[in-house]
Design a protein around this motif. Sequence first.
Motif, PDB file in Angstrom:
ATOM      1  N   ALA A  77       0.778  -1.140  -0.013  1.00  0.00           N
ATOM      2  CA  ALA A  77      -0.249  -0.039  -0.096  1.00  0.00           C
ATOM      3  C   ALA A  77       1.063   1.406   0.114  1.00  0.00           C
ATOM      4  O   ALA A  77       0.539   2.156  -0.641  1.00  0.00           O
ATOM      5  N   ASN A  78       2.081   1.453   0.740  1.00  0.00           N
ATOM      6  CA  ASN A  78       2.928   2.270   0.885  1.00  0.00           C
ATOM      7  C   ASN A  78       3.590   2.444  -0.493  1.00  0.00           C
ATOM      8  O   ASN A  78       3.741   3.654  -1.072  1.00  0.00           O
ATOM      9  N   TYR A  79       3.903   1.430  -1.194  1.00  0.00           N
ATOM     10  CA  TYR A  79       4.396   1.630  -2.639  1.00  0.00           C
ATOM     11  C   TYR A  79       3.583   2.126  -3.608  1.00  0.00           C
ATOM     12  O   TYR A  79       4.108   3.151  -4.276  1.00  0.00           O
ATOM     13  N   LYS A  80       2.436   1.679  -3.656  1.00  0.00           N
ATOM     14  CA  LYS A  80       1.419   2.205  -4.575  1.00  0.00           C
ATOM     15  C   LYS A  80       1.230   3.392  -4.326  1.00  0.00           C
ATOM     16  O   LYS A  80       0.609   4.325  -5.063  1.00  0.00           O
ATOM     17  N   PRO A  84       7.825   6.000  -0.802  1.00  0.00           N
ATOM     18  CA  PRO A  84       9.003   5.017  -0.855  1.00  0.00           C
ATOM     19  C   PRO A  84       9.620   4.591   0.461  1.00  0.00           C
ATOM     20  O   PRO A  84      10.049   3.642   0.815  1.00  0.00           O
ATOM     21  N   GLU A  85       9.934   5.748   1.227  1.00  0.00           N
ATOM     22  CA  GLU A  85      10.597   5.441   2.621  1.00  0.00           C
ATOM     23  C   GLU A  85       9.583   4.884   3.378  1.00  0.00           C
ATOM     24  O   GLU A  85      10.358   4.013   4.086  1.00  0.00           O
ATOM     25  N   ALA A  86       8.360   5.167   3.321  1.00  0.00           N
ATOM     26  CA  ALA A  86       7.467   4.203   4.553  1.00  0.00           C
ATOM     27  C   ALA A  86       7.580   2.856   3.804  1.00  0.00           C
ATOM     28  O   ALA A  86       7.577   1.813   4.616  1.00  0.00           O
ATOM     29  N   ALA A  87       7.425   2.722   2.596  1.00  0.00           N
ATOM     30  CA  ALA A  87       7.412   1.069   1.903  1.00  0.00           C
ATOM     31  C   ALA A  87       8.705   0.429   2.430  1.00  0.00           C
ATOM     32  O   ALA A  87       8.628  -0.824   2.872  1.00  0.00           O
ATOM     33  N   LYS A  88       9.891   0.951   2.344  1.00  0.00           N
ATOM     34  CA  LYS A  88      11.246   0.450   2.766  1.00  0.00           C
ATOM     35  C   LYS A  88      11.176   0.299   4.090  1.00  0.00           C
ATOM     36  O   LYS A  88      11.712  -0.844   4.646  1.00  0.00           O
ATOM     37  N   SER A  89      10.518   1.276   4.896  1.00  0.00           N
ATOM     38  CA  SER A  89      10.732   1.043   6.241  1.00  0.00           C
ATOM     39  C   SER A  89       9.781  -0.158   6.780  1.00  0.00           C
ATOM     40  O   SER A  89      10.168  -1.123   7.753  1.00  0.00           O
ATOM     41  N   ALA A  90       8.649  -0.371   6.256  1.00  0.00           N
ATOM     42  CA  ALA A  90       7.704  -1.459   6.511  1.00  0.00           C
ATOM     43  C   ALA A  90       8.337  -2.804   5.973  1.00  0.00           C
ATOM     44  O   ALA A  90       8.220  -3.538   6.691  1.00  0.00           O
ATOM     45  N   LEU A 110       9.592  -6.227  -2.932  1.00  0.00           N
ATOM     46  CA  LEU A 110       8.922  -4.936  -2.743  1.00  0.00           C
ATOM     47  C   LEU A 110       9.923  -3.883  -2.586  1.00  0.00           C
ATOM     48  O   LEU A 110       9.876  -2.688  -2.977  1.00  0.00           O
ATOM     49  N   LYS A 111      10.913  -4.298  -1.590  1.00  0.00           N
ATOM     50  CA  LYS A 111      11.961  -3.302  -1.241  1.00  0.00           C
ATOM     51  C   LYS A 111      12.667  -2.808  -2.256  1.00  0.00           C
ATOM     52  O   LYS A 111      12.974  -1.622  -2.749  1.00  0.00           O
ATOM     53  N   GLY A 112      13.130  -3.810  -3.402  1.00  0.00           N
ATOM     54  CA  GLY A 112      13.886  -3.514  -4.271  1.00  0.00           C
ATOM     55  C   GLY A 112      13.159  -2.939  -5.251  1.00  0.00           C
ATOM     56  O   GLY A 112      13.525  -2.152  -6.185  1.00  0.00           O
TER      57      GLY A 112
END
Length: 340
Positions: A77-80, A84-90, A110-112
């Motif tokens: 959800a953060n990625y979409k 990006p920072e929230a997605a990487k942190s998650a 998903l991190k990559g």
Amino acid sequence: MQVKHLLLIAILGLTVACSSKKEVIDENLSEVELYQQAQADLDNNSYNSATEKLKALESRYPFGRYADQAQLELIYANYKNGEPEAAKSAAERFIRLHPQHPNVDYAYYLKGLTSFDQDVGIIARFLPLDQTKRDPGAARDSYNEFAQLTSRYPNSRYAPDAKQRMIYLRNLLAAYEIHVADYYLTRQAYVAAANRGRYVVENFQETPSVGDGLAVMVEAYQRLHLDDLADTSLQVLKTNYPDHPQLVDGKFEARTAEADNRSWLSKATLGLIESRPPLPPGQTRANQDVIKQYQDAKEAIPADLLPENQSADEEKKNDDDDGTPKSRSIFSYMTFGLFD
């Protein structure tokens, strides 16, 4: 037309940002209901709402049946949602908390993927920007993250796509190094350019930029008058890349013209007045300045501190061939030695 689209997107974005309010989630919802609503938001591309519900699900039911799945879908959800920072942190949090989870490879992927798309913003989608000339930090991070995925989980369903993206990223990073090397060539930093070219040849084999790296090495070594290294690099270039653009009828053509290092006075007078003599091959102004500082310091040593016969040798250097001390004319003094 593209400018109109950009303005429309900016106006819509500002409108949504100003009008959006934090959603209030019913505290009486069960774990299943909360998860189902989050799934519905994801299906409807309502990523802000889905993020809030997934966070609420994780905080209210940390040991529930959907807790792990909520953490994974929060990454997505953060990625979409373009965070990006929230997605990487998650993703990092999930990997740290569940290193043996059967779906941990999805977190690595998903991190990559987040780093892969981090540099491609709204402007890059509408304007033809050259990605090889941009900061490669996110691309390098993405390559390393995909490399972790493929090395730890070679049989993952996401490994084939990650490998294809790694090939693209490797080519992009190699091309970026060539752009940096070309910049060094234009700035006459030939040692740095040669090092960049060699770095591409040694670390980015099987990329289209290896031939360009060899060409950079040839040109830099020629400018430095390192003929043996230049000839060796040129022979390798001819053998492996005979159709390289800088090989014309078997002869190497430099990409950048040789710089004119004459002073502004020499250029203005078409060389009639040379304020400083031209540099010999392999020499730099910095070298000459260091040597001059050494000679000045040596001459400043008192005679009684010099070794025996040292003073006589120094006097001989200051004498003419006939044994008489050198003298300067009045014209030489008036022109500050420009015409000596």
